[in-house]
Design a protein around this motif. Structure first.
Motif, PDB file in Angstrom:
ATOM      1  N   PRO A 272      61.026 -72.611  51.340  1.00  0.00           N
ATOM      2  CA  PRO A 272      61.101 -71.239  50.817  1.00  0.00           C
ATOM      3  C   PRO A 272      61.557 -70.264  51.900  1.00  0.00           C
ATOM      4  O   PRO A 272      61.009 -70.245  53.002  1.00  0.00           O
ATOM      5  CB  PRO A 272      59.657 -70.952  50.388  1.00  0.00           C
ATOM      6  N   LYS A 273      62.566 -69.432  51.588  1.00  0.00           N
ATOM      7  CA  LYS A 273      63.105 -68.510  52.590  1.00  0.00           C
ATOM      8  C   LYS A 273      62.054 -67.512  53.054  1.00  0.00           C
ATOM      9  O   LYS A 273      62.058 -67.071  54.208  1.00  0.00           O
ATOM     10  CB  LYS A 273      64.328 -67.781  52.032  1.00  0.00           C
ATOM     11  N   SER A 274      61.138 -67.152  52.156  1.00  0.00           N
ATOM     12  CA  SER A 274      60.108 -66.169  52.517  1.00  0.00           C
ATOM     13  C   SER A 274      59.194 -66.693  53.609  1.00  0.00           C
ATOM     14  O   SER A 274      58.630 -65.926  54.386  1.00  0.00           O
ATOM     15  CB  SER A 274      59.273 -65.821  51.275  1.00  0.00           C
ATOM     16  N   LYS A 275      59.080 -68.023  53.709  1.00  0.00           N
ATOM     17  CA  LYS A 275      58.190 -68.627  54.710  1.00  0.00           C
ATOM     18  C   LYS A 275      58.669 -68.330  56.128  1.00  0.00           C
ATOM     19  O   LYS A 275      57.872 -68.264  57.062  1.00  0.00           O
ATOM     20  CB  LYS A 275      58.131 -70.136  54.471  1.00  0.00           C
ATOM     21  N   ASN A 276      59.993 -68.118  56.287  1.00  0.00           N
ATOM     22  CA  ASN A 276      60.553 -67.899  57.621  1.00  0.00           C
ATOM     23  C   ASN A 276      61.173 -66.515  57.765  1.00  0.00           C
ATOM     24  O   ASN A 276      62.051 -66.310  58.603  1.00  0.00           O
ATOM     25  CB  ASN A 276      61.612 -68.972  57.909  1.00  0.00           C
ATOM     26  N   SER A 277      60.718 -65.566  56.961  1.00  0.00           N
ATOM     27  CA  SER A 277      61.326 -64.232  56.947  1.00  0.00           C
ATOM     28  C   SER A 277      61.120 -63.487  58.263  1.00  0.00           C
ATOM     29  O   SER A 277      61.860 -62.555  58.576  1.00  0.00           O
ATOM     30  CB  SER A 277      60.748 -63.410  55.794  1.00  0.00           C
ATOM     31  N   HIS A 278      60.138 -63.895  59.055  1.00  0.00           N
ATOM     32  CA  HIS A 278      59.833 -63.236  60.332  1.00  0.00           C
ATOM     33  C   HIS A 278      60.624 -63.835  61.497  1.00  0.00           C
ATOM     34  O   HIS A 278      60.559 -63.337  62.611  1.00  0.00           O
ATOM     35  CB  HIS A 278      58.329 -63.384  60.622  1.00  0.00           C
ATOM     36  N   PHE A 279      61.354 -64.929  61.241  1.00  0.00           N
ATOM     37  CA  PHE A 279      62.077 -65.656  62.283  1.00  0.00           C
ATOM     38  C   PHE A 279      63.531 -65.195  62.323  1.00  0.00           C
ATOM     39  O   PHE A 279      64.139 -64.979  61.276  1.00  0.00           O
ATOM     40  CB  PHE A 279      62.004 -67.160  61.992  1.00  0.00           C
ATOM     41  N   HIS A 280      64.100 -65.039  63.525  1.00  0.00           N
ATOM     42  CA  HIS A 280      65.495 -64.629  63.672  1.00  0.00           C
ATOM     43  C   HIS A 280      66.296 -65.735  64.354  1.00  0.00           C
ATOM     44  O   HIS A 280      65.830 -66.344  65.321  1.00  0.00           O
ATOM     45  CB  HIS A 280      65.612 -63.362  64.520  1.00  0.00           C
ATOM     46  N   THR A 281      67.510 -65.962  63.858  1.00  0.00           N
ATOM     47  CA  THR A 281      68.437 -66.854  64.550  1.00  0.00           C
ATOM     48  C   THR A 281      68.674 -66.319  65.969  1.00  0.00           C
ATOM     49  O   THR A 281      68.773 -65.116  66.177  1.00  0.00           O
ATOM     50  CB  THR A 281      69.781 -66.921  63.797  1.00  0.00           C
ATOM     51  N   HIS A 282      68.749 -67.203  66.937  1.00  0.00           N
ATOM     52  CA  HIS A 282      69.034 -66.791  68.309  1.00  0.00           C
ATOM     53  C   HIS A 282      69.659 -67.951  69.068  1.00  0.00           C
ATOM     54  O   HIS A 282      69.586 -69.108  68.638  1.00  0.00           O
ATOM     55  CB  HIS A 282      67.771 -66.287  69.027  1.00  0.00           C
TER      56      HIS A 282
END
Length: 318
Positions: A272-282
């Motif tokens: 689920p995309k909401s599970k990782n909504s706090h994570f940013h690509t880097h």
């Protein structure tokens, strides 16, 4: 004075000991890779014209004289589709047809072609429902783990989320639950406020030398918004190509022709995309001039003697 700190993204424990950079060293010549001068090498399987030595391409961008970038299946894959314990595909992405090409001398257009290949192969692999994560990485020169010197990157799909990624996601999730704010947005705000560790401030990306990292002289490219890698548009790739061109030109002028690793940390897939909504690509750009000693290997506590402010100032560009 020593300081004990934690990397906010990885939670690695780092001892800041900047005066250790002044300690005496034996005056010996370290073996290093020589800068490549030949544009074509007859015995190199990745040079244009030697395609018979590689698998059939999964992707190519062509110019008037032939292919410019090319992705092929790895003949010696880390993972494959046969194992029940870990499933995946492994491709080698040839950065440029030029044997003497490198991130240090590639043009903006060459970086753009490369990034387009990264995205295309990422999108293709992400369509497989068994895939939980896709790793894009680069080993440049022997000192960074490259088995062949022709410039190339690699992409691997995995049926698991790697521990390093799980760790970063768990840290950012805990931060979000506690402060109701993205950890990456907080780091970006702090770095913009402090200012001295910034290499480049773009509308969508912030390039910094982090003060706390186990890799001396590491550079990070932080995505300012929570955009997944597969969501990058043509404009995003063009801007990243400009950043890479300017950044590696600066690194070469300041530090020379040295080995490095690049790791692009992206979101897990088929969750689920909401599970990782706090994570940013880097993106982690890790120089391999230094190696860990017995203290680091024996304790999992790392020592940094790099002055991040001074290094960022030397690498800064508009």
């Amino acid at each position: 004075m020593r300081e004990l700190r934690r990397d906010p993204i990885t939670n690695d424990i780092v001892v800041l000991a900047k005066n250790r950079s002044k300690r005496p060293m034996d005056k010996v010549r370290f073996q290093c890779d020589k800068e490549i001068k030949e544009e074509y090498k007859e015995d190199c399987p990745f040079c244009r014209g030697n395609e018979k030595h590689t698998e059939s391409p999964t992707f190519e961008i062509k110019g008037k004289d032939g292919w410019l970038v090319r992705s092929v299946y790895n003949k010696y894959p880390i993972v494959d589709s046969l194992s029940e314990e870990i499933y995946g595909e492994h491709e080698v992405m040839i950065d440029t047809n030029r044997h003497d090409g490198s991130f240090y001398n590639m043009s903006e257009n060459e970086f753009l072609y490369l990034l387009k290949m990264y995205k295309h192969r990422y999108e293709h692999m992400s369509k497989n429902e068994k895939v939980k994560y896709i790793s894009i990485f680069k080993n440049f020169l022997r000192g960074a783990g490259a088995s062949l010197l022709h410039p190339h990157s690699q992409i691997i799909s995995l049926s698991i989320v790697p521990p390093e990624i799980e760790n970063e996601i768990n840290i950012s999730e805990k931060y979000y639950n506690k402060y109701k704010k993205s950890l990456y947005e907080a780091i970006i705000e702090d770095e913009l406020k402090y200012g001295h560790r910034i290499i480049h401030n773009h509308r969508d990306y912030l390039v910094i030398v982090p003060e706390i990292t186990k890799y001396g002289g590491e550079i990070r490219v932080l995505f300012k918004c929570n955009k997944r890698f597969e969501e990058l548009k043509e404009r995003d790739l063009e801007e990243l190509a400009k950043i890479f061109r300017n950044l590696f030109k600066k690194i070469y002028n300041v530090q020379g022709y040295n080995p490095f690793n690049i790791c692009i940390h992206t979101h897990p897939l088929n969750t689920p995309k909401s599970k990782n909504s706090h994570f940013h690509t880097h993106i982690h750009i890790i120089p391999r001039k230094y190696s860990f000693g017995g203290f680091e290997l024996g304790t999992d506590v790392y020592v940094s003697s790099i002055n991040a402010d001074k290094l960022a100032k030397r690498l800064r560009f508009d």
